[in-house]
Design a protein around this motif. Structure first.
Motif, PDB file in Angstrom:
ATOM      1  N   ASP A 231     -16.284  14.356  -5.625  1.00 52.26           N
ATOM      2  CA  ASP A 231     -14.858  13.928  -5.538  1.00 52.26           C
ATOM      3  C   ASP A 231     -14.596  12.737  -6.593  1.00 52.26           C
ATOM      4  O   ASP A 231     -15.373  12.343  -7.022  1.00 52.26           O
ATOM      5  N   PRO A 232     -13.305  12.753  -7.099  1.00 51.56           N
ATOM      6  CA  PRO A 232     -13.027  11.623  -8.203  1.00 51.56           C
ATOM      7  C   PRO A 232     -12.839  10.214  -7.524  1.00 51.56           C
ATOM      8  O   PRO A 232     -13.221   9.547  -8.309  1.00 51.56           O
ATOM      9  N   HIS A 233     -12.922  10.102  -6.392  1.00 51.27           N
ATOM     10  CA  HIS A 233     -12.607   8.909  -5.757  1.00 51.27           C
ATOM     11  C   HIS A 233     -13.862   8.162  -5.282  1.00 51.27           C
ATOM     12  O   HIS A 233     -14.875   9.154  -4.845  1.00 51.27           O
ATOM     13  N   LYS A 234     -13.991   7.046  -5.327  1.00 56.65           N
ATOM     14  CA  LYS A 234     -15.384   6.553  -4.595  1.00 56.65           C
ATOM     15  C   LYS A 234     -14.546   5.674  -3.440  1.00 56.65           C
ATOM     16  O   LYS A 234     -13.855   4.808  -3.508  1.00 56.65           O
ATOM     17  N   ALA A 235     -14.736   6.210  -2.304  1.00 52.84           N
ATOM     18  CA  ALA A 235     -13.759   5.670  -0.954  1.00 52.84           C
ATOM     19  C   ALA A 235     -14.706   5.662   0.211  1.00 52.84           C
ATOM     20  O   ALA A 235     -15.426   6.763   0.454  1.00 52.84           O
ATOM     21  N   ARG A 236     -14.652   4.442   0.796  1.00 53.58           N
ATOM     22  CA  ARG A 236     -15.430   4.498   2.194  1.00 53.58           C
ATOM     23  C   ARG A 236     -14.371   3.691   3.203  1.00 53.58           C
ATOM     24  O   ARG A 236     -14.280   2.596   3.130  1.00 53.58           O
ATOM     25  N   SER A 237     -13.560   4.591   3.804  1.00 52.06           N
ATOM     26  CA  SER A 237     -12.834   3.962   4.418  1.00 52.06           C
ATOM     27  C   SER A 237     -12.282   4.540   5.898  1.00 52.06           C
ATOM     28  O   SER A 237     -12.660   5.590   6.086  1.00 52.06           O
ATOM     29  N   LEU A 238     -11.830   3.859   6.738  1.00 50.22           N
ATOM     30  CA  LEU A 238     -11.408   4.288   8.316  1.00 50.22           C
ATOM     31  C   LEU A 238     -10.161   3.717   8.437  1.00 50.22           C
ATOM     32  O   LEU A 238      -9.792   2.524   8.415  1.00 50.22           O
ATOM     33  N   THR A 239      -9.335   4.704   8.792  1.00 48.01           N
ATOM     34  CA  THR A 239      -8.049   4.258   9.641  1.00 48.01           C
ATOM     35  C   THR A 239      -7.918   4.771  11.125  1.00 48.01           C
ATOM     36  O   THR A 239      -8.444   5.779  11.378  1.00 48.01           O
ATOM     37  N   ILE A 240      -7.483   3.738  11.638  1.00 50.45           N
ATOM     38  CA  ILE A 240      -7.278   3.778  13.158  1.00 50.45           C
ATOM     39  C   ILE A 240      -5.680   3.559  13.528  1.00 50.45           C
ATOM     40  O   ILE A 240      -5.210   2.621  13.298  1.00 50.45           O
ATOM     41  N   VAL A 241      -5.290   4.613  14.148  1.00 52.85           N
ATOM     42  CA  VAL A 241      -3.975   4.538  14.680  1.00 52.85           C
ATOM     43  C   VAL A 241      -3.959   4.210  16.378  1.00 52.85           C
ATOM     44  O   VAL A 241      -4.366   5.086  16.968  1.00 52.85           O
ATOM     45  N   GLY A 242      -3.418   3.279  16.644  1.00 46.38           N
ATOM     46  CA  GLY A 242      -3.158   2.745  17.929  1.00 46.38           C
ATOM     47  C   GLY A 242      -1.794   2.941  18.418  1.00 46.38           C
ATOM     48  O   GLY A 242      -0.905   2.991  17.505  1.00 46.38           O
ATOM     49  N   GLN A 243      -1.549   2.821  19.654  1.00 44.03           N
ATOM     50  CA  GLN A 243      -0.064   2.683  20.318  1.00 44.03           C
ATOM     51  C   GLN A 243       0.546   1.495  19.821  1.00 44.03           C
ATOM     52  O   GLN A 243       1.725   1.560  19.489  1.00 44.03           O
ATOM     53  N   LYS A 244      -0.019   0.502  19.506  1.00 48.28           N
ATOM     54  CA  LYS A 244       0.478  -0.843  19.406  1.00 48.28           C
ATOM     55  C   LYS A 244       0.567  -1.263  17.862  1.00 48.28           C
ATOM     56  O   LYS A 244       1.537  -1.526  17.194  1.00 48.28           O
TER      57      LYS A 244
END
Ligand SMILES: NC(=O)c1ccc[n+]([C@@H]2O[C@H](COP(=O)([O-])OP(=O)(O)OC[C@H]3O[C@@H](n4cnc5c(N)ncnc54)[C@H](O)[C@@H]3O)[C@@H](O)[C@H]2O)c1
Length: 352
Positions: A231-244
């Motif tokens: 992959d061209p990116h170096k990424a280590r991420s997490l997205t959390i989608v909550g109600q609020k």
């Protein structure tokens, strides 16, 4: 461990097996720890041994893992490629040593269960290197979620990609996803009951370079993990989608590891038209201050503390086994072209 003559616990003596890309970091941490010392280490490659010798003049460095296993040490750190984890960890427990094994615990579910059973019967500490469970940013998010900051968590997605080391036995999912499976399950306090995975091998036949893994939890909660070493990116991420609110954890951005978005969609009960039923909310963006302590240092100290107090580590063998169950089910799904596969946990693994 026995108390010394002055009533203090002596430093934990550790033997390190595997001084490659990651093992050298473990050697460094355990060598500089106040409560640990590393008298002996080994690697099959002369290049790795020479580097260790040059850096740690007092360290006995050998090419023979058996010498480390038989040495006068309290614990063994296994940082070799995963295919050798079982034999080395099992031999260490057999010799009465506590063991820290890098992730993934092993590559085979049956071997994982045997290892956990062996450690439990021998009353040895078995800890797996699920480093994300020791990350201050993950701890911050766990507290934030626990205190209701995000509201009900709807879904999460993690990205762990780079242009990096291509493994020759385990695929990108087995290599990277233990981090995300353990992190997400630690954050949520539960493991998925169903998984599906698709992937593709481009560089070597049969070893997927990219895998997209989906995990289903209870009550519509789901998570997705994208792993790749192509992959061209170096990424280590997490997205959390909550109600609020929504949160983004970017491990590659030390200045802004966590971003909280006060964004969401509010459901109005008192409305006249359908357009009024859902109201978009785009509020402030907040970057909380998160402890900058190194996760590896915290993880290594945790192991030392557990060797000394004989309590179960956070990422103990059972935790390693649960992650293995998820990986094994995901591998089954991968081989079937993405058919969802149920993950089942025996009762004794559900409670601890
Ligand atoms: N926690 C993390 O963030 C993290 C990061 C990278 C790798 N890892 C894990 O660490 C482990 C090692 O990965 P790596 O990237 O360091 O691999 P690596 O290939 O760079 O190093 C492995 C080393 O082990 C040595 N070795 C293999 N078998 C041996 C044996 N029987 N006796 C002595 N030495 C032996 C090899 O010579 C090599 O130097 C893997 O389980 C990997 O998944 C964890």
């Amino acid at each position: 461990m026995k108390f010394g003559p002055n009533g203090h616990l002596p430093p934990v003596r550790i033997g390190v097996i595997g001084l490659g890309a990651w093992g050298k970091n473990l050697l460094r941490e355990f060598s500089r720890g106040v409560h640990s010392t590393v008298p002996i280490a080994c690697d099959a490659l002369e290049e790795a041994r020479a580097k260790a010798r040059a850096q740690y003049p007092g360290l006995q460095v050998t090419s023979d893992a058996a010498q480390v296993l038989d040495a006068d040490v309290d614990a063994i750190v296994v940082a070799t490629p995963p295919a050798s984890h079982f034999d080395l960890a099992s031999a260490a427990i057999e010799r009465g040593k506590d063991v820290f094994v890098e992730k993934p615990l092993v590559l085979d579910l049956g071997q994982g269960a045997l290892l956990v059973d062996q450690a439990q019967r021998s009353k040895r500490i078995l800890m797996v290197g699920h480093i994300m469970e020791y990350h201050p940013a993950v701890e911050w998010l766990k507290n934030y979620i626990g205190n209701g900051g995000l509201g009900k968590v709807y879904y999460l997605y993690a990205t762990r990609v780079n242009l990096g080391k291509v493994r020759d036995i385990e695929n990108a999912m087995w290599s990277f996803a233990p981090h995300d499976i353990s992190m997400i399950s630690y954050l949520l306090g539960e493991f998925p009951h169903r998984v599906a995975a698709v992937g593709q091998s481009y560089l070597r036949p049969g070893i997927e370079d990219v895998v997209f893994l989906t995990m289903w939890y209870n009550e519509k909660l789901m998570a997705h993990v994208h792993t790749s070493w192509l992959d061209p990116h170096k990424a280590r991420s997490l997205t959390i989608v909550g109600q609020k609110q929504m949160a983004v954890f970017s491990d590659t951005d030390p200045a802004q590891r966590i971003t909280i978005f006060d964004k969401g969609v509010d459901v109005t009960t008192d409305y006249n038209t359908y357009a009024e039923y859902l109201t978009l909310r785009t509020g402030e963006v907040h970057i909380p201050k998160v402890d900058n302590a190194e996760p590896l240092a915290i993880e290594c100290q945790h192991f030392i503390d557990r060797v000394r107090d004989r309590q179960s580590p956070r990422s103990d063998g059972v935790d390693g086994l649960r992650v293995l169950r998820v990986l094994a089910a995901a591998q089954q799904s991968l081989q079937s072209g993405g058919t969802p596969v149920d993950v089942s946990f025996p009762d004794e693994e559900k409670t601890s």
